[in-house]
Design an enzyme around this catalytic site. Structure first.
Site, mmCIF file in Angstrom:
data_model
loop_
_atom_site.group_PDB
_atom_site.id
_atom_site.type_symbol
_atom_site.label_atom_id
_atom_site.label_comp_id
_atom_site.label_asym_id
_atom_site.label_seq_id
_atom_site.Cartn_x
_atom_site.Cartn_y
_atom_site.Cartn_z
ATOM 1 N N ASP A 110 50.171 13.924 50.372
ATOM 2 C CA ASP A 110 50.947 14.698 49.405
ATOM 3 C C ASP A 110 50.602 16.183 49.525
ATOM 4 O O ASP A 110 49.428 16.548 49.634
ATOM 5 C CB ASP A 110 50.617 14.183 47.996
ATOM 6 N N GLU A 132 53.346 15.820 53.903
ATOM 7 C CA GLU A 132 54.483 16.415 53.209
ATOM 8 C C GLU A 132 54.292 17.930 53.190
ATOM 9 O O GLU A 132 53.362 18.441 52.559
ATOM 10 C CB GLU A 132 54.569 15.894 51.773
#
Length: 548
Positions: free
Chosen positions: A211, A279
């Site tokens: 993330d 990401e």
């Protein structure tokens, strides 16, 4: 339902990730096994045969760690345990064992840039300025007038700094106030996070989705971000109503020091044959950073940017431009493409796609160079659910409603059957309401319909696996002719020609010179007419293999 035959052992291939198709599971919304209205790990175990039947290579499970759930698991209070709402560590082991038996690898979502403010590390850090973890988070004194140390903004709105009376200092939070940022300039923090990775790898995890990978390291000098000219602003990362779009985030993220930590993480993963997809959250430099983070063989294997997660349906020229930029800026790296995920409106609605267009885009993503992430329900063609304000759970949507309704519309429960309002997701009250318009698109309904989109996804995934040139081959660069994009994928002697009409306007097109065998009939591939020309109808594709 067509179920995959059990695989006694996954093929040993350290490059399994290259060209892989990864299925994202948002666990709160996939399958509830105990009637509390929240999906859980035991529910995933129950549905793994269905996932394997799609033909995907791996699953990515969004966070299931201990958490106060202010950002639904992306605020972690214990990295090495399962939140009771999702089950136990034994349930996670069952996910891994069952997935591996079915030939599917397991990736989990690691949130390393920040923790919950309820994490023991933060509780100790904020207690005073003289403790063992006093600099595990990003603390800074106020300016002389008491205001925050610089102009950095939070993605969730307002300043990225929060005053803490215990220390009489500000702490950094790029997201919610309850998500303080870890200090990656502290080597003890880095080692603690590497230990988290080791913990899950030792439990059989095959890799990670990382993330906000470009947020890990901040500028140690805390310099102000410069303003971003209006013509460079876009709503790819944050909605247009968010002032976050008004800055060029040179110092709050995207720091070159981040590469040192990524190399350490890759070294931890390497003995396990594990892979990571990062990401990259940046509206201006996403592809450049993707190339930087995946270059060579000592950084991350894959990253994804937000180019195809944007609001507007990609035109032929747009798709060609994105792929050309990847060739220019990430030629030594590896992209992972997605059209939908848990953070954006579902692409069936975002791009207002008719069924034929959904099929075309499903085939297209399976033919692009890179790996692929599919989001649960995408294979059913689920549209974005319209969640009433009183049912909203997402703090992002609550903050910016009604101009931005948040992410709940793409997070509503998976629909397995149509004979009850909860779609077979739960016997209790679901944490988000099941959209009534989703019921007719349930798995059960589509399993019984040979022409359903679900079966098209299965065929497209199988087509990719049956033609390795599409998953791991080179490409000759994308080109556009009006609304048609075309390219070839090559692996050894195998050459596959791909053309896609990305519009509702018919188009005539010529095959490249040479002798070709038409393939992909199961995907609606066009055939040349008697005069040798291709007539591509609205949203139609053409797939052909070059004769030896």
């Amino acid at each position: 339902m067509t179920l995959a035959e059990p695989a006694p052992k996954l093929a040993e291939n350290k490059d399994w990730w290259r060209g892989a198709v990864i299925y994202q599971i948002y666990p709160r919304s996939y399958q509830d096994s105990n009637g509390d209205g929240i999906g859980d790990l035991a529910g995933i175990v129950e549905r793994l045969p269905y996932i394997a039947s799609l033909g995907v290579d791996a699953i990515w499970i969004s966070p299931f760690f201990m958490s106060p759930m202010k950002d639904f698991g992306y605020d972690v209070s214990d990295y090495c345990d399962v939140d009771p709402m999702f089950g136990t560590l034994a349930d996670f082991d069952a996910v891994v064992d069952t997935a591996h038996r079915l030939g599917v690898r397991v990736m989990i979502d690691l949130v390393l840039s920040h923790t919950s403010d309820e994490h023991p590390w933060f509780k100790e850090s904020r207690a005073n300025r003289d403790n063992a973890k006093q600099d595990w988070y990003v603390w800074a004194d106020p300016k002389p007038d008491g205001t925050p140390p610089n102009n950095w903004l939070s993605i969730f709105g307002g300043s990225a700094w929060q005053w803490d009376a215990r220390r009489e200092q500000y702490y950094l939070h790029n997201f919610l106030v309850s998500q303080p940022d870890l200090n990656f300039h502290n080597m003890d923090v880095q080692e603690a996070l590497l230990d988290v990775a080791r913990f899950w790898l030792n439990r059989g995890c095959d890799g990670f989705r990382l993330d906000t990978i470009n947020f890990y390291t901040h500028d140690a000098e805390l310099r102000d971000n410069p303003p971003l000219p209006p013509e460079k602003r876009n709503a790819t990362i944050a909605p247009s109503v968010n002032p976050y779009n008004h800055q060029e985030h040179l110092y709050s993220k995207n720091r070159p020091e981040n590469l040192t930590f990524l190399r350490k993480l890759r070294a931890v993963m390497e003995p396990f044959g594990a892979a990571a997809v990062g990401e990259v959250g940046d509206a201006q430099r996403g592809l450049e950073i993707m190339g930087e983070y995946t270059a060579g063989d000592d950084l991350m294997q894959m990253c994804y940017a937000f180019e195809f997660l944007a609001k507007d349906q990609p035109t032929a020229r747009r798709i060609v431009d994105v792929m050309k930029r990847v060739d220019d800026e990430a030629s030594d790296g590896w992209a992972c493409w997605a059209f939908s995920n848990h953070d954006v409106q579902r692409h069936a609605s975002r791009w207002d796609l008719p069924p034929a267009a959904q099929r075309m885009f499903a085939t297209l993503i399976m033919c692009l160079r890179g790996s692929v992430c599919l989001y649960q329900g995408e294979e059913l063609g689920l549209p974005e659910a319209d969640v009433a304000f009183e049912d909203l759970q997402d703090p992002y949507g609550i903050e910016f409603w009604p101009e931005f309704k948040g992410r709940d519309g793409c997070r509503t429960p998976m629909v397995w059957q149509s004979d009850n309002q909860n779609g077979g997701f739960t016997e209790g009250r679901p944490w988000l309401p099941v959209a009534s318009e989703h019921l007719s698109l349930s798995v059960a309904n589509q399993e019984d319909e040979p022409g359903a989109l679900l079966h098209h996804y299965r065929r497209a995934i199988a087509f990719r696996h049956n033609n390795p040139a599409l998953s791991i081959g080179e490409h000759d660069g994308l080109r556009a002719s009006d609304d048609v994009i075309y390219f070839t994928r090559t692996l050894g002697d195998d050459v596959i020609f791909c053309a896609f009409n990305v519009s509702e306007t018919p188009s005539d097109f010529d095959l490249p010179k040479g002798k070709w065998t038409m393939i992909g009939e199961e995907l609606g591939s066009a055939h040349p007419s008697l005069d040798g020309r291709l007539h591509l109808g609205p949203w139609q594709v053409c797939l052909a293999k070059k004769n030896a």
